[in-house]
Design a protein around this motif. Structure first.
Motif, PDB file in Angstrom:
ATOM      1  N   ASN A   1      39.033  68.267  49.420  1.00 23.82           N
ATOM      2  CA  ASN A   1      39.406  68.050  48.016  1.00 23.82           C
ATOM      3  C   ASN A   1      38.650  68.985  47.083  1.00 23.82           C
TER       4      ASN A   1
ATOM      5  N   ALA B   1      45.411  58.582  59.083  1.00 20.18           N
ATOM      6  CA  ALA B   1      46.426  58.300  58.062  1.00 20.18           C
ATOM      7  C   ALA B   1      45.761  57.901  56.743  1.00 20.18           C
ATOM      8  N   GLU B   2      44.734  57.053  56.838  1.00 26.20           N
ATOM      9  CA  GLU B   2      44.060  56.573  55.630  1.00 26.20           C
ATOM     10  C   GLU B   2      43.358  57.701  54.869  1.00 26.20           C
ATOM     11  N   THR B   3      42.886  58.708  55.603  1.00 24.99           N
ATOM     12  CA  THR B   3      42.189  59.801  54.942  1.00 24.99           C
ATOM     13  C   THR B   3      43.141  60.972  54.650  1.00 24.99           C
ATOM     14  N   GLY B   4      44.398  60.825  55.057  1.00 26.31           N
ATOM     15  CA  GLY B   4      45.398  61.850  54.779  1.00 26.31           C
ATOM     16  C   GLY B   4      45.100  63.186  55.445  1.00 26.31           C
ATOM     17  N   LEU B   5      44.489  63.141  56.639  1.00 25.88           N
ATOM     18  CA  LEU B   5      44.151  64.384  57.340  1.00 25.88           C
ATOM     19  C   LEU B   5      45.094  64.602  58.521  1.00 25.88           C
ATOM     20  N   GLU B   6      45.345  65.876  58.848  1.00 21.97           N
ATOM     21  CA  GLU B   6      46.205  66.180  59.988  1.00 21.97           C
ATOM     22  C   GLU B   6      45.396  65.986  61.271  1.00 21.97           C
TER      23      GLU B   6
ATOM     24  N   ARG C   1      37.571  64.868  54.128  1.00 22.26           N
ATOM     25  CA  ARG C   1      38.535  64.710  53.033  1.00 22.26           C
ATOM     26  C   ARG C   1      37.911  65.163  51.705  1.00 22.26           C
TER      27      ARG C   1
END
Ligand code: C2E
Ligand code: CA
Ligand code: CA
Ligand code: CA
Length: 279
Positions: free
Chosen positions: A106, A137-142, A102
């Protein structure tokens, strides 16, 4: 009586005693390692064999203990599996690796995948798919950015249950790769039923590629079989240009090894990410 007396002591040799003392010592130290912040991850480049570009990294666990020093994962992972500590440790590895990906994303680095080793003990944990989905989900990764490296051992006791878990992970979009391929127990008839995305050719077949015709035949056969099954291939333990050239000529898709980059701390890997071309 004399004979029996002479032979009985050998059931528990001094070496066996030393080994179990060491295992106990590691076990006790492992129970406190997470809270004491003794783990770090190193990241080793995985590169596209045709372009030389970094496609992903494999997260490799490192443990630095104040008295025991740096302990090799080859030694402490089996101990952690036996005492159950592998579950919290494995969860930490997964989270830490995804948080790092992540951070790199970024910062604008186009790193496609993070490969994480999964112990057979973790794999059999019923909550595993939930834990993974939550962490993604918590790291917003696919899900497609996560590659789980499994060994053939996961399917040893109960192949049907193992396939069900693999199918569940695969259905979420996570990629599975078969680590140490060729050294395990699974039959080829089983392999075709696994939803495996990538075969990792074990380093024992890669090591002597430059001068062993048998290893060249085996590696070439593994690559062709993977191609027929629609699987990608990555060779591990690539240390020489000769090995890399042979693998490229045979159509292997990726390479990993000291020739392409050592496992290294996040800060160091970042310099490579900036440069991009490795091989
Ligand atoms: P592995 O998953 O097969 O990882 C590859 C090992 O080969 C790593 O050793 C890596 O440092 C080493 N290696 C990479 N390139 C080369 C090369 O060109 N030549 C040679 N000779 N070696 C190379 P490492 O880091 O000591 O890890 C050993 C094993 O410990 C791993 O084997 C894996 O089975 C286990 N392990 C490491 N981290 C984790 C983890 O987070 N979770 C679990 N469950 N197991 C882990
Ligand atoms: Ca691995
Ligand atoms: Ca391996
Ligand atoms: Ca290995």
């Amino acid at each position: 009586a004399k004979l029996v007396g002479r032979n009985t002591y050998s059931f528990f040799t001094p070496e066996m005693r030393a080994q179990s003392v060491r295992a106990l010592q590691l076990e006790n130290a492992l129970r406190r390692a997470l809270e004491r912040d003794q783990f770090t991850l190193h990241y080793q480049p995985q590169v596209c064999i045709t372009t030389g570009q970094l496609t992903g990294v494999e997260a490799l666990l490192r443990w630095q203990h104040p008295e025991l020093g740096q302990v090799s994962p080859a030694e402490f992972i089996p101990v952690a599996e036996d005492c159950g500590q592998i579950l919290p440790i494995g969860e930490w590895v997964l989270r830490q690796a995804l948080v790092q990906l992540r951070v790199w994303r970024n910062q604008g680095f186009a790193l496609k995948t993070m490969a994480v080793n999964l112990s057979a003990v973790q794999f059999r944990q019923p909550q595993l798919p939930e834990i993974i989905k939550r962490t993604l989900a918590e790291t917003g990764l696919e899900p497609g950015c996560l590659e789980l490296e499994l060994t053939e051992g996961v399917a040893m006791d109960d192949p049907r249950a193992a396939i069900a878990t693999m199918d569940q992970l695969h259905a979420c979009g996570i990629r599975l790769s078969m680590d140490d391929f060729g050294t395990g127990y699974s039959s080829l008839s089983q392999l075709k039923r696994f939803p495996i995305y990538k075969l990792k050719i074990d380093q024992s077949f890669v090591r002597d590629l430059d001068d062993d015709a048998n290893d060249r035949a085996i590696v070439s056969a593994i690559i062709r079989m993977a191609q027929a099954l629609g699987m990608q291939t990555i060779a591990e333990g690539v240390e020489t240009i000769g090995q890399l050239a042979f693998l490229r000529e045979q159509g292997c898709t990726e390479a990993q090894g000291y020739h392409c980059g050592r496992p290294q701390p996040a800060a160091q890997l970042q310099a490579l990410l900036a440069a991009q071309l490795l091989c």
